[in-house]
Design a protein around this motif. Structure first.
Motif, PDB file in Angstrom:
ATOM      1  N   SER A   1       1.020  12.012 -19.113  1.00 20.60           N
ATOM      2  CA  SER A   1       2.035  11.116 -18.614  1.00 20.60           C
ATOM      3  C   SER A   1       2.806  11.256 -16.985  1.00 20.60           C
ATOM      4  N   ILE A   2       3.019  12.720 -17.074  1.00 16.03           N
ATOM      5  CA  ILE A   2       3.828  13.117 -15.840  1.00 16.03           C
ATOM      6  C   ILE A   2       2.730  13.300 -14.557  1.00 16.03           C
ATOM      7  N   ALA A   3       1.529  14.064 -15.062  1.00 15.27           N
ATOM      8  CA  ALA A   3       0.504  14.233 -13.926  1.00 15.27           C
ATOM      9  C   ALA A   3       0.135  12.940 -13.259  1.00 15.27           C
ATOM     10  N   GLY A   4       0.046  11.850 -14.125  1.00 14.63           N
ATOM     11  CA  GLY A   4      -0.357  10.632 -13.829  1.00 14.63           C
ATOM     12  C   GLY A   4       0.517  10.030 -12.539  1.00 14.63           C
ATOM     13  N   THR A   5       1.680  10.288 -12.717  1.00 10.21           N
ATOM     14  CA  THR A   5       2.708   9.746 -11.386  1.00 10.21           C
ATOM     15  C   THR A   5       3.782  10.775 -10.786  1.00 10.21           C
ATOM     16  N   ASP A   6       3.501  10.486  -9.519  1.00 11.05           N
ATOM     17  CA  ASP A   6       4.434  11.330  -8.895  1.00 11.05           C
ATOM     18  C   ASP A   6       5.955  10.976  -8.718  1.00 11.05           C
ATOM     19  N   PHE A   7       6.751  11.973  -8.788  1.00 12.12           N
ATOM     20  CA  PHE A   7       8.142  11.749  -8.781  1.00 12.12           C
ATOM     21  C   PHE A   7       8.654  10.836  -7.538  1.00 12.12           C
ATOM     22  N   ALA A   8       8.154  10.949  -6.446  1.00  8.60           N
ATOM     23  CA  ALA A   8       8.344  10.318  -5.126  1.00  8.60           C
ATOM     24  C   ALA A   8       8.209   8.779  -5.699  1.00  8.60           C
ATOM     25  N   HIS A   9       7.129   8.499  -6.261  1.00 13.39           N
ATOM     26  CA  HIS A   9       6.848   6.921  -6.479  1.00 13.39           C
ATOM     27  C   HIS A   9       7.883   6.361  -7.434  1.00 13.39           C
ATOM     28  N   LEU A  10       8.289   7.500  -8.301  1.00 13.65           N
ATOM     29  CA  LEU A  10       9.131   6.696  -9.148  1.00 13.65           C
ATOM     30  C   LEU A  10      10.650   6.519  -8.729  1.00 13.65           C
ATOM     31  N   SER A  11      11.071   7.395  -7.699  1.00 18.50           N
ATOM     32  CA  SER A  11      12.233   7.037  -7.288  1.00 18.50           C
ATOM     33  C   SER A  11      12.283   5.784  -6.175  1.00 18.50           C
ATOM     34  N   ALA A  12      11.326   5.387  -5.935  1.00 21.15           N
ATOM     35  CA  ALA A  12      11.057   4.322  -5.041  1.00 21.15           C
ATOM     36  C   ALA A  12      11.614   2.947  -5.815  1.00 21.15           C
ATOM     37  N   PRO A  13      12.260   2.067  -4.981  1.00 21.18           N
ATOM     38  CA  PRO A  13      12.958   1.201  -5.811  1.00 21.18           C
ATOM     39  C   PRO A  13      12.118   0.216  -6.946  1.00 21.18           C
ATOM     40  N   PRO A  14      10.706  -0.377  -6.496  1.00 17.65           N
ATOM     41  CA  PRO A  14      10.162  -0.818  -7.670  1.00 17.65           C
ATOM     42  C   PRO A  14       9.675  -0.061  -8.658  1.00 17.65           C
ATOM     43  N   ALA A  15      10.460   0.246  -9.588  1.00 15.31           N
ATOM     44  CA  ALA A  15       9.941   1.448 -10.584  1.00 15.31           C
ATOM     45  C   ALA A  15       8.804   1.275 -11.380  1.00 15.31           C
ATOM     46  N   ALA A  16       8.020   2.284 -11.045  1.00 12.30           N
ATOM     47  CA  ALA A  16       6.758   2.319 -11.583  1.00 12.30           C
ATOM     48  C   ALA A  16       6.799   2.508 -13.088  1.00 12.30           C
ATOM     49  N   ALA A  17       5.825   1.585 -13.707  1.00 14.34           N
ATOM     50  CA  ALA A  17       5.691   1.875 -15.103  1.00 14.34           C
ATOM     51  C   ALA A  17       4.289   2.234 -15.636  1.00 14.34           C
ATOM     52  N   ALA A  18       3.987   3.529 -15.602  1.00  9.68           N
ATOM     53  CA  ALA A  18       2.852   4.039 -15.878  1.00  9.68           C
ATOM     54  C   ALA A  18       2.797   4.656 -17.284  1.00  9.68           C
ATOM     55  N   PRO A  19       1.667   4.870 -17.584  1.00 10.23           N
ATOM     56  CA  PRO A  19       1.509   5.421 -19.221  1.00 10.23           C
ATOM     57  C   PRO A  19       2.288   6.821 -19.225  1.00 10.23           C
TER      58      PRO A  19
ATOM     59  N   ASP B   1      33.994   0.511  -8.962  1.00  8.39           N
ATOM     60  CA  ASP B   1      33.154  -0.238  -8.854  1.00  8.39           C
ATOM     61  C   ASP B   1      31.893   0.246  -8.453  1.00  8.39           C
ATOM     62  N   VAL B   2      30.824   0.451  -9.430  1.00  8.71           N
ATOM     63  CA  VAL B   2      29.758   1.226  -9.253  1.00  8.71           C
ATOM     64  C   VAL B   2      28.398   0.554  -9.718  1.00  8.71           C
ATOM     65  N   VAL B   3      27.470   1.069  -8.773  1.00 10.17           N
ATOM     66  CA  VAL B   3      26.073   0.223  -9.185  1.00 10.17           C
ATOM     67  C   VAL B   3      25.084   1.214  -9.592  1.00 10.17           C
ATOM     68  N   VAL B   4      24.773   1.249 -10.883  1.00  8.13           N
ATOM     69  CA  VAL B   4      23.493   2.223 -11.040  1.00  8.13           C
ATOM     70  C   VAL B   4      22.308   1.435 -11.008  1.00  8.13           C
ATOM     71  N   PRO B   5      21.582   2.047  -9.910  1.00  6.36           N
ATOM     72  CA  PRO B   5      20.384   1.297  -9.786  1.00  6.36           C
ATOM     73  C   PRO B   5      19.329   1.689 -11.093  1.00  6.36           C
ATOM     74  N   LEU B   6      18.619   0.622 -11.464  1.00  5.93           N
ATOM     75  CA  LEU B   6      17.779   1.036 -12.596  1.00  5.93           C
ATOM     76  C   LEU B   6      16.629   2.225 -12.544  1.00  5.93           C
ATOM     77  N   HIS B   7      16.037   2.192 -11.217  1.00  5.00           N
ATOM     78  CA  HIS B   7      14.994   3.020 -11.257  1.00  5.00           C
ATOM     79  C   HIS B   7      15.429   4.315 -11.020  1.00  5.00           C
ATOM     80  N   ARG B   8      16.770   4.780 -10.919  1.00  2.87           N
ATOM     81  CA  ARG B   8      17.297   6.042 -10.867  1.00  2.87           C
ATOM     82  C   ARG B   8      17.662   6.629 -12.176  1.00  2.87           C
ATOM     83  N   VAL B   9      17.650   5.660 -13.256  1.00  2.00           N
ATOM     84  CA  VAL B   9      18.102   6.313 -14.728  1.00  2.00           C
ATOM     85  C   VAL B   9      16.914   6.963 -15.222  1.00  2.00           C
TER      86      VAL B   9
END
Lengths: 158, 525
Positions: free
Chosen positions: B507-525, B301-309
């Motif tokens: 695209s990458i430089a606009g967003t830091d990975f640490a933000h992306l790993s935080a639960p509310p998945a950031a959707a940046a260009p 029984d596994v849950v994959v958090p979407l912001h981790r994908v």
């Protein structure tokens, strides 16, 4: 239509890095040369059958290859990314955005220490290029770059 | 070393809140140890049967080993305890070297529950606190009762919710979490019929390889030489003699029968393996991510958090693509840093149509490409070079054979060379990539194509690679580092590679990975 992959806007590595590489190869070659000399003196095989090829290969690795590889290397430091270029036959041109750096090492081997050089290692979360190495920087400069990247990471992470 | 009583005072769950894992877990571990030791034991007994009193000695050693293992496991259990604290889970273990680990609730994405067959019989489960550390580094409790596991999961979720709404409300935390949470939505499930079809495609002869390997391992132990054909004929005695008498036709029939039997056994092996793994497969969309339950004997029984994908991969096979409904059977994997029982990505749709996969991929944040997507092909030069290079060895061999005067062989070899070249030509028609505002799509392969979709902002590094031929001919590979995987676009023109890299880096430089790993998945260009 052959866009040259040879980059022009890159910073070359410190010239002493060439010496570091040569010394590294020499240290590797010495035991092999000794082994070949022993075989030669033992006289099991025809004269020169071992020593001559080994000498040729060692000369190739120590004298001819390092300058070419050195000239092929370079890097470029931007405010938010580091670009590392390397390789003569197989060229690789890697960009690491600072926002993706997990942690940073500055490594220094004994030969590098003698020449005051260091190697900057950026670790990322990716499986490919999990650690990107940039050798041949003056040690102080490697530390400076590390601090700059750290400041960038801290600034971007609340 | 102090006595057990003293140790209990130091490390036992004497302090309030500290708990031990379930005592029945000891039995489960002892049994699984016995299961692992059974085969070597049998081998040792058989091997020692010629000694005087050998079997007795072996039995004694076995009993001693078992007893020592039991004591070690028991000591380990006595000195292992955990605490469900206000802000974190704490686990302490070790007799000589004590290890204390603390996992804050806000680092735990979810609690994975696994029930291996033996533990399941005893009503136990293994639980793993998923923090994204990956595989072995995660904190696990083996084993606790199933109810305790569920309760722990619930506790972690509630405490997490409390931590994120730290403003706090006077109502009971559990009640509030329940009220906020919408019910899970079923995304994909496999009924027994689908499972059966899937199992047939998982044809596997690995089982036989293992059997042969075992036979070779133990041939010293077996009372006869299994590789000596004449002995076999003696043993088989009559039937083989009869077969010999009948002649060639019957021998061919026997060979065909053997192949058919082997095929049936391969089908059965694939079927059994698939049913064991994917029985009762259910994928649900919950607020914490995609929840997957599967397994006949060992239930997970596994849950994959979407912001981790980080990326998804859609794969298929040569046959299953052609015989399935609407475009064939496909599989959908999610790539993340989390480990899923030895494989590095989570299979969320093991066997489904594209119509079933598309909504799941879209929920994961990786929609399948729109019909109007602009695809780019690899450089024609790249494909020509590849075709020549792959066909060259066969072509040379064909030439040599022609010179040697064996015309038919040469012709066959030439055919092979042509086929290899054709494969590259098809690859040129079908390999492609596309850049959408948020994603990169890469399709590769002719007979069994694979489609990867990566989120641009979640890429880690970008590398342009060129071999000597590529440099001369003006093409390059672009390799992206992904947390948990790699993505490679092969043989595109250098200018395009540079353009691609620039676009992705922006695209990458606009967003830091640490933000992306935080639960509310950031959707940046």
């Amino acid at each position: 239509m052959q866009p040259a992959a040879v980059p022009d806007d890159l910073t070359p590595l410190h010239p002493d890095y060439l010496k570091v590489v040569r010394i590294g190869w020499t240290l590797l070659a010495v035991p092999v040369l000794i082994g070949a000399a022993v075989l030669e003196i033992a006289g099991v095989l025809p004269r020169g059958a071992v020593l001559v090829p080994v000498l040729l290969v060692a000369a190739f690795a120590v004298v001819l290859v390092p300058p070419r590889r050195y000239r092929a290397r370079g890097y470029r430091l931007d405010p938010d990314r580091l670009r590392v270029v390397r390789g003569t036959l197989f060229r690789s041109d890697t960009v690491v955005p600072f926002g993706r750096v997990q942690h940073i090492d500055v490594a220094q081997g004994p030969v590098e220490r003698f020449y005051g050089l260091g190697t900057l290692v950026l670790h990322t979360a990716g499986n490919h290029n999990a650690s990107v190495r940039l050798p041949g920087l003056p040690h102080a400069e490697a530390l400076e770059i590390r601090e700059a990247i750290r400041a960038h990471v801290l600034r971007e992470t609340p | 070393m102090s006595g057990p009583g003293g140790a209990a005072q130091v490390t036992g769950p004497a302090a309030p809140g500290w708990r031990r894992t379930h005592p029945l877990g000891l039995l489960a571990r002892a049994l699984s140890y016995a299961r692992g030791a059974a085969l070597p034991l049998v081998a040792a007994i058989v091997g020692a049967r010629n000694w005087p009193g050998g079997a007795g000695a072996v039995a004694m050693v076995a009993v001693m080993a078992f007893a020592v293992n039991a004591v070690v496991v028991w000591l380990g259990w006595r000195h292992h305890r955990y605490l469900v604290g206000a802000d974190e889970i704490r686990v302490e273990h070790g007799l000589v070297r004590r290890t204390a680990r603390t996992v804050p609730y806000d680092r735990i994405h979810d609690v994975a529950i696994e029930e291996p067959a033996l533990a399941r019989l005893l009503g136990l489960a293994e639980i793993r606190f998923e923090t994204g550390a990956g595989g072995k580094d995660e904190v696990t409790l083996r084993y606790v009762s199933r109810e305790e596991g569920e309760a722990l999961r619930e506790t972690v979720r509630t405490r997490r919710a409390e931590a994120s709404h730290s403003a706090g409300s006077p109502t009971r935390p559990g009640a509030r979490a329940d009220a906020v949470e919408p019910p899970p939505r079923l995304l994909f499930a496999m009924d027994p019929r689908r499972l059966l079809i899937f199992g047939l495609f998982e044809f596997s002869l690995v089982f036989f390889a293992v059997l042969f390997g075992l036979a070779q391992q133990f041939d010293a132990v077996l009372p006869f030489d299994i590789w000596a054909v004449d002995q076999w004929q003696q043993r088989a005695g009559g039937p083989v003699e009869v077969l010999r008498g009948i002649g060639l036709t019957a021998q061919i029939a026997a060979a065909v029968l053997g192949v058919v039997l082997l095929g049936l056994a391969g089908l059965a092996a694939g079927l059994i393996r698939t049913v064991l793994r994917d029985w009762g497969f259910r994928l649900e969309h919950t607020p914490r991510g995609l929840r997957r339950r599967r397994g006949l004997l060992t239930r997970t029984d596994v849950v994959v958090p979407l912001h981790r994908v980080q990326a998804v991969a859609i794969r298929t096979g040569f046959v299953r693509r052609r015989v399935g409904p609407d475009g064939g059977w496909h599989r959908l994997d999610l790539v993340s840093l989390a480990q899923d029982s030895k494989s590095s990505s989570h299979t969320v749709v093991p066997f489904g149509t594209l119509a079933e996969i598309a909504p799941v991929a879209a929920i994961a944040g990786f929609p399948l490409p729109e019909p109007g997507t602009r695809w780019h092909r690899p450089s024609a030069r790249y494909c020509l070079d590849r075709a020549l290079l792959t066909a060259l060895p066969a072509g040379l061999l064909a030439g040599a054979l022609a010179v040697a005067g064996t015309g038919w062989n040469a012709l066959a070899m030439l055919g092979l060379a042509a086929l290899l070249a054709l494969r590259q030509a098809m690859a040129w028609r079908l390999d492609r990539h596309a850049l959408s505002p948020l994603h990169i799509h890469v399709r590769r392969g002719w007979l069994a194509p694979r489609h990867d979709i990566a989120l641009r902002v979640r890429l880690q590094t970008v590398e342009i690679v060129q071999g000597p031929l590529a440099r001369r001919r003006g093409y390059a590979d672009v390799v992206f580092g992904i947390a948990g995987g790699t993505l490679r676009i092969r043989g595109i023109p250098v200018i395009e590679a540079q353009r691609l890299r620039a676009a992705v880096l922006d695209s990458i430089a606009g967003t830091d990975f640490a933000h992306l790993s935080a639960p509310p998945a950031a959707a940046a260009p």
